[in-house]
Scaffold this motif. Structure first.
Motif, PDB file in Angstrom:
ATOM      1  N   ILE A 155      -4.635  22.211   0.698  1.00 42.57           N
ATOM      2  CA  ILE A 155      -5.033  20.984   1.405  1.00 42.57           C
ATOM      3  C   ILE A 155      -5.767  21.384   2.685  1.00 42.57           C
ATOM      4  O   ILE A 155      -5.315  22.261   3.429  1.00 42.57           O
ATOM      5  CB  ILE A 155      -3.768  20.140   1.715  1.00 42.57           C
ATOM      6  CG1 ILE A 155      -3.093  19.674   0.405  1.00 42.57           C
ATOM      7  CG2 ILE A 155      -4.078  18.983   2.654  1.00 42.57           C
ATOM      8  CD1 ILE A 155      -3.791  18.552  -0.333  1.00 42.57           C
ATOM      9  N   HIS A 156      -6.894  20.736   2.927  1.00 49.29           N
ATOM     10  CA  HIS A 156      -7.778  21.170   4.023  1.00 49.29           C
ATOM     11  C   HIS A 156      -8.615  19.995   4.529  1.00 49.29           C
ATOM     12  O   HIS A 156      -8.605  18.915   3.936  1.00 49.29           O
ATOM     13  CB  HIS A 156      -8.725  22.265   3.508  1.00 49.29           C
ATOM     14  CG  HIS A 156      -9.631  21.756   2.418  1.00 49.29           C
ATOM     15  ND1 HIS A 156      -9.230  21.646   1.103  1.00 49.29           N
ATOM     16  CD2 HIS A 156     -10.902  21.277   2.452  1.00 49.29           C
ATOM     17  CE1 HIS A 156     -10.210  21.141   0.374  1.00 49.29           C
ATOM     18  NE2 HIS A 156     -11.240  20.899   1.171  1.00 49.29           N
ATOM     19  N   ARG A 157      -9.369  20.258   5.591  1.00 50.10           N
ATOM     20  CA  ARG A 157     -10.418  19.331   6.031  1.00 50.10           C
ATOM     21  C   ARG A 157     -11.772  19.988   5.764  1.00 50.10           C
ATOM     22  O   ARG A 157     -11.891  21.204   5.920  1.00 50.10           O
ATOM     23  CB  ARG A 157     -10.315  19.023   7.531  1.00 50.10           C
ATOM     24  CG  ARG A 157      -9.109  18.215   7.924  1.00 50.10           C
ATOM     25  CD  ARG A 157      -9.209  17.748   9.381  1.00 50.10           C
ATOM     26  NE  ARG A 157      -8.123  16.837   9.697  1.00 50.10           N
ATOM     27  CZ  ARG A 157      -6.972  17.212  10.255  1.00 50.10           C
ATOM     28  NH1 ARG A 157      -6.768  18.472  10.578  1.00 50.10           N
ATOM     29  NH2 ARG A 157      -6.031  16.321  10.499  1.00 50.10           N
ATOM     30  N   ASP A 158     -12.781  19.174   5.444  1.00 51.76           N
ATOM     31  CA  ASP A 158     -14.123  19.711   5.215  1.00 51.76           C
ATOM     32  C   ASP A 158     -14.833  19.804   6.566  1.00 51.76           C
ATOM     33  O   ASP A 158     -15.860  19.162   6.803  1.00 51.76           O
ATOM     34  CB  ASP A 158     -14.923  18.785   4.289  1.00 51.76           C
ATOM     35  CG  ASP A 158     -14.337  18.740   2.884  1.00 51.76           C
ATOM     36  OD1 ASP A 158     -13.657  19.692   2.483  1.00 51.76           O
ATOM     37  OD2 ASP A 158     -14.579  17.737   2.191  1.00 51.76           O
ATOM     38  N   ARG A 159     -14.282  20.638   7.434  1.00 53.86           N
ATOM     39  CA  ARG A 159     -14.753  20.607   8.817  1.00 53.86           C
ATOM     40  C   ARG A 159     -14.555  21.977   9.437  1.00 53.86           C
ATOM     41  O   ARG A 159     -13.564  22.659   9.164  1.00 53.86           O
ATOM     42  CB  ARG A 159     -13.890  19.580   9.546  1.00 53.86           C
ATOM     43  CG  ARG A 159     -14.200  19.364  11.010  1.00 53.86           C
ATOM     44  CD  ARG A 159     -13.241  18.306  11.525  1.00 53.86           C
ATOM     45  NE  ARG A 159     -13.424  17.972  12.916  1.00 53.86           N
ATOM     46  CZ  ARG A 159     -14.125  16.960  13.373  1.00 53.86           C
ATOM     47  NH1 ARG A 159     -14.759  16.158  12.537  1.00 53.86           N
ATOM     48  NH2 ARG A 159     -14.217  16.710  14.661  1.00 53.86           N
ATOM     49  N   ILE A 221     -14.459   8.108  -1.160  1.00 55.38           N
ATOM     50  CA  ILE A 221     -15.137   8.161   0.139  1.00 55.38           C
ATOM     51  C   ILE A 221     -14.124   8.615   1.192  1.00 55.38           C
ATOM     52  O   ILE A 221     -13.013   8.082   1.257  1.00 55.38           O
ATOM     53  CB  ILE A 221     -15.649   6.762   0.545  1.00 55.38           C
ATOM     54  CG1 ILE A 221     -16.458   6.137  -0.599  1.00 55.38           C
ATOM     55  CG2 ILE A 221     -16.472   6.835   1.823  1.00 55.38           C
ATOM     56  CD1 ILE A 221     -16.777   4.659  -0.366  1.00 55.38           C
ATOM     57  N   TYR A 222     -14.498   9.580   2.009  1.00 59.53           N
ATOM     58  CA  TYR A 222     -13.626  10.014   3.105  1.00 59.53           C
ATOM     59  C   TYR A 222     -14.507  10.652   4.170  1.00 59.53           C
ATOM     60  O   TYR A 222     -15.749  10.587   4.072  1.00 59.53           O
ATOM     61  CB  TYR A 222     -12.531  10.964   2.588  1.00 59.53           C
ATOM     62  CG  TYR A 222     -13.011  12.246   1.933  1.00 59.53           C
ATOM     63  CD1 TYR A 222     -13.556  12.249   0.653  1.00 59.53           C
ATOM     64  CD2 TYR A 222     -12.925  13.462   2.595  1.00 59.53           C
ATOM     65  CE1 TYR A 222     -13.989  13.427   0.055  1.00 59.53           C
ATOM     66  CE2 TYR A 222     -13.353  14.648   1.996  1.00 59.53           C
ATOM     67  CZ  TYR A 222     -13.892  14.612   0.732  1.00 59.53           C
ATOM     68  OH  TYR A 222     -14.332  15.771   0.150  1.00 59.53           O
ATOM     69  N   THR A 223     -13.913  11.241   5.169  1.00 63.71           N
ATOM     70  CA  THR A 223     -14.695  11.955   6.176  1.00 63.71           C
ATOM     71  C   THR A 223     -14.067  13.330   6.385  1.00 63.71           C
ATOM     72  O   THR A 223     -13.005  13.641   5.826  1.00 63.71           O
ATOM     73  CB  THR A 223     -14.714  11.242   7.544  1.00 63.71           C
ATOM     74  OG1 THR A 223     -13.409  11.372   8.128  1.00 63.71           O
ATOM     75  CG2 THR A 223     -15.104   9.787   7.434  1.00 63.71           C
ATOM     76  N   LEU A 227      -7.326  15.146   5.513  1.00 63.36           N
ATOM     77  CA  LEU A 227      -6.771  16.257   4.727  1.00 63.36           C
ATOM     78  C   LEU A 227      -6.791  15.888   3.245  1.00 63.36           C
ATOM     79  O   LEU A 227      -6.398  14.776   2.868  1.00 63.36           O
ATOM     80  CB  LEU A 227      -5.323  16.527   5.162  1.00 63.36           C
ATOM     81  CG  LEU A 227      -5.170  17.134   6.556  1.00 63.36           C
ATOM     82  CD1 LEU A 227      -3.717  16.998   7.038  1.00 63.36           C
ATOM     83  CD2 LEU A 227      -5.593  18.588   6.560  1.00 63.36           C
ATOM     84  N   HIS A 228      -7.220  16.832   2.431  1.00 58.23           N
ATOM     85  CA  HIS A 228      -7.365  16.567   0.993  1.00 58.23           C
ATOM     86  C   HIS A 228      -7.542  17.895   0.263  1.00 58.23           C
ATOM     87  O   HIS A 228      -7.715  18.940   0.899  1.00 58.23           O
ATOM     88  CB  HIS A 228      -8.609  15.696   0.757  1.00 58.23           C
ATOM     89  CG  HIS A 228      -9.852  16.478   1.045  1.00 58.23           C
ATOM     90  ND1 HIS A 228     -10.288  16.727   2.325  1.00 58.23           N
ATOM     91  CD2 HIS A 228     -10.687  17.157   0.221  1.00 58.23           C
ATOM     92  CE1 HIS A 228     -11.352  17.508   2.278  1.00 58.23           C
ATOM     93  NE2 HIS A 228     -11.619  17.793   1.014  1.00 58.23           N
ATOM     94  N   GLY A 229      -7.572  17.858  -1.050  1.00 60.72           N
ATOM     95  CA  GLY A 229      -7.856  19.059  -1.838  1.00 60.72           C
ATOM     96  C   GLY A 229      -7.871  18.712  -3.319  1.00 60.72           C
ATOM     97  O   GLY A 229      -7.269  17.706  -3.731  1.00 60.72           O
TER      98      GLY A 229
HETATM   99 FE   LIG Z   1     -12.784  19.535   0.566  1.00 55.04          FE
END
Ligand SMILES: [Fe+2]
Ligand SMILES: O=C(O)CCC(=O)C(=O)O
Length: 309
Positions: A155-159, A221-223, A227-229
């Motif tokens: 699980i992570h952020r795309d950032r 849709i997210y930003t 947190l996601h994966g």
């Molecule tokens: Fe991602």
């Protein structure tokens, strides 16, 4: 917390003996469900940090793109398997990934997704007005196909960790579902409410998460605050293809230098909007430098940076 659980998931890298403490969801209320109602999408994004827009592609469009994606992955894999597997963010080499830089050269629908009205509307609303209306950019573009047995992604952020979370969203993110996303085949896992969490993401906790289940043709849709994966694919025979696109403000560096990776012939007759999004512009703020050493075919595609939308 009742809203879903990741604790029972198969995690090939960690197994059930995963020693990390679970960070329970801190989110109450209904989880986002597929919807065509823009007001609901906005409300879900605000409350949960993600939303599921339904019916953006027809079943046939999703299937055609999925088949083409599979064919392009096969083609690349035959040339060099490292092009499509063992991506650095995956826990095994069962998933298949392919860069959007290749996809947009090969099949027009993969270009058309970039300027679809829904992601552009949401991007404008979330990233807000830009100085002198300079266009947003496509920050990143790739497809991810989970295959039976593939493990959950961390699980992570795309950032980038270098940008403080207090600065708010630096990217809007869209996952186009080309198959039905269900928990069993690795539907993207989300941590609802984590878009408001200003704690940096940690690898030493196991985030409780929920699957974003959506029919083929939907868009998650997210930003880059959420947190996601990718979920674990625990099915015996289902694949799950998602096309992932991020947009950023013009002062951000995209992960793909599209004018250098795109065949100019495929861009002939394309809209000003898509050329701006792909970076075929100079800047609105700063020196307007001619692309002196770019090939003529690329120079011929250049458009002004100011958005008309
Ligand atoms: Fe991602
Ligand atoms: O494929 C997915 O479900 C999400 C992939 C993802 O989050 C990523 O690659 O950053």
């Amino acid at each position: 917390m009742t809203a879903g659980s990741s604790t029972g998931q198969v995690m090939h890298d960690m197994s059930v003996a995963d020693p990390r403490p679970v960070k329970p969801l801190e989110f109450d209320g209904p989880l986002p469900k597929p919807t065509t109602d823009m007001a609901q999408i906005r409300a879900d994004l605000d409350r949960a940090g993600y939303a599921i827009a339904a019916g953006l592609l027809t079943t046939k469009q999703a299937r055609d793109m999925r088949d083409r994606l599979a064919a392009e992955i096969d083609r690349e894999e035959k040339i060099d398997e490292r092009r499509v597997r063992g991506f650095f963010t995956d826990n095994d080499d069962l998933n298949r990934r392919i860069s959007g830089a290749l996809l947009i050269n090969r099949y027009r629908p993969f270009r058309d997704l970039l300027e679809h009205e829904l992601p552009l509307t949401i991007t404008k609303e979330i990233l807000g007005p830009q100085t002198l209306d300079e266009s947003y950019l496509v920050h990143s573009y790739g497809a991810n196909v989970t295959r039976p047995g593939s493990a959950q992604q961390g699980i992570h952020r795309d950032r980038s960790g270098a940008i403080p979370l207090s600065a708010g969203p630096a990217q809007t993110r869209f996952i186009w579902c080309l198959d039905d996303f269900v928990e069993e085949n690795g539907a993207t896992r989300m941590v609802p409410g984590s878009h408001r969490d200003l704690e940096p993401q940690s690898w030493t906790v196991r985030y409780e998460s929920v699957p974003a289940e959506a029919p083929a043709g939907s868009v998650l849709i997210y930003t880059d605050m959420l947190l996601h994966g990718t979920g674990a694919n625990v099915s015996s025979d289902l694949e799950r293809a998602g096309v992932i696109i991020g947009y950023c403000p013009p002062w951000w560096k995209p992960m793909i230098n599209f004018p250098m990776t795109t065949d100019p012939a495929t861009m002939q007759g394309s809209s000003k909007t898509i050329r701006q999004l792909l970076g075929y512009s100079s800047v609105a703020v700063g020196f307007d430098e001619p692309w002196t050493y770019a090939p003529d075919g690329v120079n011929a595609l250049i458009v002004p940076p100011k958005m008309d939308w």
